[in-house]
Design an enzyme around this catalytic site. Structure first.
Site, short mmCIF file in Angstrom:
data_model
loop_
_atom_site.label_atom_id
_atom_site.label_comp_id
_atom_site.label_asym_id
_atom_site.label_seq_id
_atom_site.Cartn_x
_atom_site.Cartn_y
_atom_site.Cartn_z
N LYS A 115 0.06 0.62 -3.30
CA LYS A 115 0.98 -0.53 -3.23
C LYS A 115 0.36 -1.59 -2.34
O LYS A 115 -0.42 -1.27 -1.42
CB LYS A 115 2.31 -0.10 -2.62
CG LYS A 115 3.44 -1.00 -2.97
CD LYS A 115 3.87 -0.74 -4.40
CE LYS A 115 5.16 -1.33 -4.81
NZ LYS A 115 5.71 -0.68 -5.98
N GLY A 227 21.36 -7.19 -7.66
CA GLY A 227 20.01 -7.77 -7.70
C GLY A 227 19.75 -8.32 -9.08
O GLY A 227 19.95 -7.61 -10.07
#
Ligand code: GLU
Length: 425
Positions: A115, A227
């Site tokens: 990541k 979201g």
């Protein structure tokens, strides 16, 4: 409101990397895991810290901090997105890299977990500044990434345009086109069809099976979407188009809206594009964003950031299914509470694995220079997601554990086995 012991416990444990480590420790107990494997998987294998100087539009130079973490690459080259976020931390990137390891292993992809992140607010950068930052990230990192080493992708606040600049910068530095260094590119330059909505679509295939297992008819079922970025928007839109579900609530960082009749996700999306938030959408009731999590709905879809369901609010969740389109939305305390309440939770590294799965298809297409039709991608994605759901469900029944622990069991077993075979332990 008084602070309970649970709140304190929860507040002290909000560090996502500590959460990832605790989840890993719990799994080691279940599996009676080789302590040497456990020692290795508790920490990343590599982390790179960058200071990226960027020429701003006013001619000044600003230095941005960036990271790239590889958690584990025993199954193949590392894979995982890059987030551009003002509150990015190295611990968040470490946790997200670990969750990528388990995600790729669960979906049986020949990839490890990585990541990246840059501390910045892309909403405050001009297009030129964003391009120079994206190129700067790659020009400092290029030795450590590559189609057979570590392959970044989009994540929170990065998109296909950012991926295009990054791929171009890498190709420029190594002196040849290297489409396979990054996934989530625009289809005109090596991107895969079906990558844009892949995270949401994959989660909905899982949700379809979960609804079947719980005896819920998704037609007309009520969904609350927390979201409204890439995952949340496409999840809402596809739930309407594929199943005929009702999207009764939608939130973003500024507010939440409610309408029990159901929203048209495209209209809400257009409204947000114009006005910067879903709040104020005509005809909707305004809600505090946190209240969305406690609505009486069939399915709650946390689709934004980490630590949304905690010891403070998990008991109030009334949804029958929680589908984690975001990474890390639920703390371990909340996991236990939801499990005790009988909520069927679809853990992040199962539910949102569609993105990396189509990223893997993109890599295969880049390597073979042969591009597939969208229908083929949807079918292959469906098979992968459905297979992963049942392997987690069966493991959860076999061991008598919740779905997240079951997902860990499947993934950690695969990674541990590969480590033994390669002689790492
Ligand atoms: N950022 C996405 C995730 O968290 C996709 C990663 C990828 O495609 O490599 O799964």
């Amino acid at each position: 409101m008084s602070v309970t012991e649970n709140d304190i416990r929860d507040m002290s444990r909000q560090n996502p990397f500590e959460i990832a480590q605790r989840q890993c420790d719990q799994c080691a107990d279940y599996l009676d895991l080789d302590p040497n494997v456990h020692e290795i998987i508790r920490v990343p294998r590599r982390e790179i810290h960058l200071y990226i100087p960027v020429r701003m539009d006013d001619n000044s130079v600003k230095v941005f901090r960036g990271y790239r973490v590889v958690h584990n690459d025993v199954l193949g080259p590392a894979k995982g997105g890059i987030r551009f976020h003002p509150e990015e931390t190295i611990d968040t990137v470490r946790a997200l890299a670990a969750w990528m390891t388990w995600k790729c292993a669960l979906l049986d992809l020949p990839l490890g977990g990585g990541k990246g992140g840059v501390i910045c607010n892309p909403k405050e950068l001009s297009a030129g500044e964003l391009e120079r930052l994206s190129r700067g990230y790659v020009s400092q990192l290029w030795q450590f990434i590559g189609p057979d080493k570590d392959i970044p992708a989009p994540d929170v606040y990065t998109n296909s345009q950012v991926m295009a600049w990054m791929m171009d910068e890498y190709s420029r530095i190594v002196g040849k086109n290297q489409f396979g260094v990054i996934t989530g590119k625009p289809p005109q330059i090596g991107g895969s069809l079906g990558r844009n909505d892949a995270t949401a679509r994959g989660g909905l295939y899982v949700l379809r099976e979960a609804a079947r297992a719980c005896g819920i008819d998704l037609k007309n079922a009520s969904l609350a979407i927390q979201g409204f970025g890439n995952a949340g928007y496409y999840a809402a839109r596809l739930a309407v188009n594929l199943f005929g579900s009702r999207i009764v609530a939608i939130s973003d960082s500024k507010g939440a809206i409610l309408n029990m009749e159901g929203f048209d996700p495209d209209q809400v999306y257009q409204y947000k594009q114009k006005n910067g938030s879903v709040a104020g959408f005509p005809g909707a009731t305004f809600l505090e964003p946190d209240k969305l999590l406690e609505l009486e709905v069939d399915v709650l879809c946390p689709s934004a950031l980490e630590n949304v369901l905690t010891a403070n609010n998990a008991a109030q969740v009334q949804a029958k299914i929680v589908a984690e389109f975001a990474n890390g939305p639920t703390t371990p305390e909340a996991d236990d509470i939801l499990y005790e309440k009988g909520v069927h939770l679809l853990p992040d590294f199962l539910c949102n694995a569609g993105g990396v799965t189509v990223s893997y298809f993109e890599m295969v297409q880049n390597f073979t220079m042969y591009y597939w039709e969208e229908k083929e991608i949807h079918e292959k994605l469906d098979r992968k997601m459905t297979g992963a759901y049942y392997s987690v469900l069966n493991t959860s029944r076999e061991y008598g554990i919740d779905m997240r622990r079951a997902a860990y069991v499947v993934s950690v077993k695969r990674v541990a086995e590969a480590m033994k075979l390669r002689g790492w332990v």
